[in-house]
Design a protein around this motif. Sequence first.
Motif, short mmCIF file in Angstrom:
data_model
loop_
_atom_site.label_atom_id
_atom_site.label_comp_id
_atom_site.label_asym_id
_atom_site.label_seq_id
_atom_site.Cartn_x
_atom_site.Cartn_y
_atom_site.Cartn_z
N ALA A 152 -42.89 -36.55 -21.70
CA ALA A 152 -43.47 -35.65 -22.69
C ALA A 152 -42.35 -35.02 -23.48
CB ALA A 152 -44.30 -34.58 -22.00
N ARG A 153 -42.69 -34.44 -24.60
CA ARG A 153 -41.71 -33.75 -25.42
C ARG A 153 -42.31 -32.44 -25.89
NH1 ARG A 153 -41.76 -33.07 -30.77
NH2 ARG A 153 -43.57 -34.17 -31.52
N ALA A 154 -41.52 -31.38 -25.84
CA ALA A 154 -41.96 -30.07 -26.34
C ALA A 154 -41.96 -30.09 -27.86
CB ALA A 154 -41.03 -28.98 -25.82
N ASP A 155 -42.66 -29.16 -28.47
CA ASP A 155 -42.74 -29.10 -29.94
C ASP A 155 -41.37 -28.98 -30.59
OD1 ASP A 155 -45.48 -29.34 -29.90
OD2 ASP A 155 -45.85 -27.19 -30.06
N TYR A 156 -40.42 -28.37 -29.90
CA TYR A 156 -39.08 -28.17 -30.48
C TYR A 156 -38.14 -29.34 -30.19
CZ TYR A 156 -38.12 -26.71 -25.69
OH TYR A 156 -38.02 -26.67 -24.32
N GLU A 157 -38.61 -30.35 -29.47
CA GLU A 157 -37.79 -31.51 -29.13
C GLU A 157 -38.11 -32.69 -30.06
OE1 GLU A 157 -37.14 -30.97 -24.36
OE2 GLU A 157 -39.02 -31.84 -25.03
N ARG A 158 -37.11 -33.52 -30.27
CA ARG A 158 -37.27 -34.71 -31.10
C ARG A 158 -36.77 -35.92 -30.31
NH1 ARG A 158 -40.70 -33.75 -34.51
NH2 ARG A 158 -39.94 -35.30 -35.96
N ILE A 159 -37.30 -37.09 -30.59
CA ILE A 159 -36.81 -38.34 -30.01
C ILE A 159 -35.75 -38.86 -30.98
CG2 ILE A 159 -37.39 -40.68 -29.31
CD1 ILE A 159 -40.31 -39.63 -28.90
N VAL A 160 -34.53 -38.93 -30.49
CA VAL A 160 -33.40 -39.32 -31.34
C VAL A 160 -32.83 -40.64 -30.84
CG1 VAL A 160 -31.11 -38.64 -32.14
CG2 VAL A 160 -32.87 -36.91 -31.80
N VAL A 161 -32.58 -41.55 -31.76
CA VAL A 161 -32.05 -42.86 -31.43
C VAL A 161 -30.59 -42.93 -31.85
CG1 VAL A 161 -32.22 -45.33 -31.94
CG2 VAL A 161 -34.30 -43.96 -31.66
N ILE A 162 -29.76 -43.45 -30.94
CA ILE A 162 -28.37 -43.74 -31.26
C ILE A 162 -28.15 -45.23 -31.04
CG2 ILE A 162 -27.50 -41.43 -30.72
CD1 ILE A 162 -26.54 -42.53 -28.02
N THR A 163 -27.11 -45.76 -31.62
CA THR A 163 -26.85 -47.19 -31.44
C THR A 163 -26.38 -47.46 -30.01
OG1 THR A 163 -24.54 -47.02 -32.12
CG2 THR A 163 -26.17 -47.45 -33.86
N ARG A 164 -26.60 -48.67 -29.58
CA ARG A 164 -26.13 -49.09 -28.26
C ARG A 164 -24.62 -48.93 -28.18
NH1 ARG A 164 -27.71 -52.08 -24.00
NH2 ARG A 164 -26.08 -53.25 -22.91
N GLU A 165 -23.91 -49.32 -29.24
CA GLU A 165 -22.45 -49.22 -29.25
C GLU A 165 -21.99 -47.78 -29.04
OE1 GLU A 165 -18.48 -50.43 -31.77
OE2 GLU A 165 -20.42 -50.60 -32.75
N THR A 166 -22.70 -46.82 -29.64
CA THR A 166 -22.33 -45.41 -29.48
C THR A 166 -22.36 -45.01 -28.01
OG1 THR A 166 -23.21 -44.87 -31.66
CG2 THR A 166 -22.93 -43.04 -30.13
N LEU A 167 -23.42 -45.37 -27.30
CA LEU A 167 -23.54 -45.00 -25.89
C LEU A 167 -22.57 -45.79 -25.02
CD1 LEU A 167 -24.93 -43.21 -23.84
CD2 LEU A 167 -26.69 -44.95 -23.61
#
Length: 79
Positions: free
Chosen positions: A54-69
């Motif tokens: 779940a995600r709270a109203d103040y949270e966002r789903i953020v995507v980073i590149t595989r290379e970054t991680l």
Amino acid sequence: MSQIIRRLGVAPRFRGSTTGGTCPDIFELANGNFAVIGTDMTDSLEADLPADAARADYERIVVITRETLVRAKADIPDA
């Protein structure tokens, strides 16, 4: 508020971002948490979250590149 103490991994320019247009990044904060710069994909991914996520109203789903991680892996503490 906490402050950024270090970057995890390499700067975006070492991952091919020369214009500032694609700059995903991961930072460790003074309080031990992590901050992520990525693409906000909340609207397109929220419906795909598993039933136990779940995600709270103040949270966002953020995507980073595989290379970054992957490039940050060596800098992520074990504990």
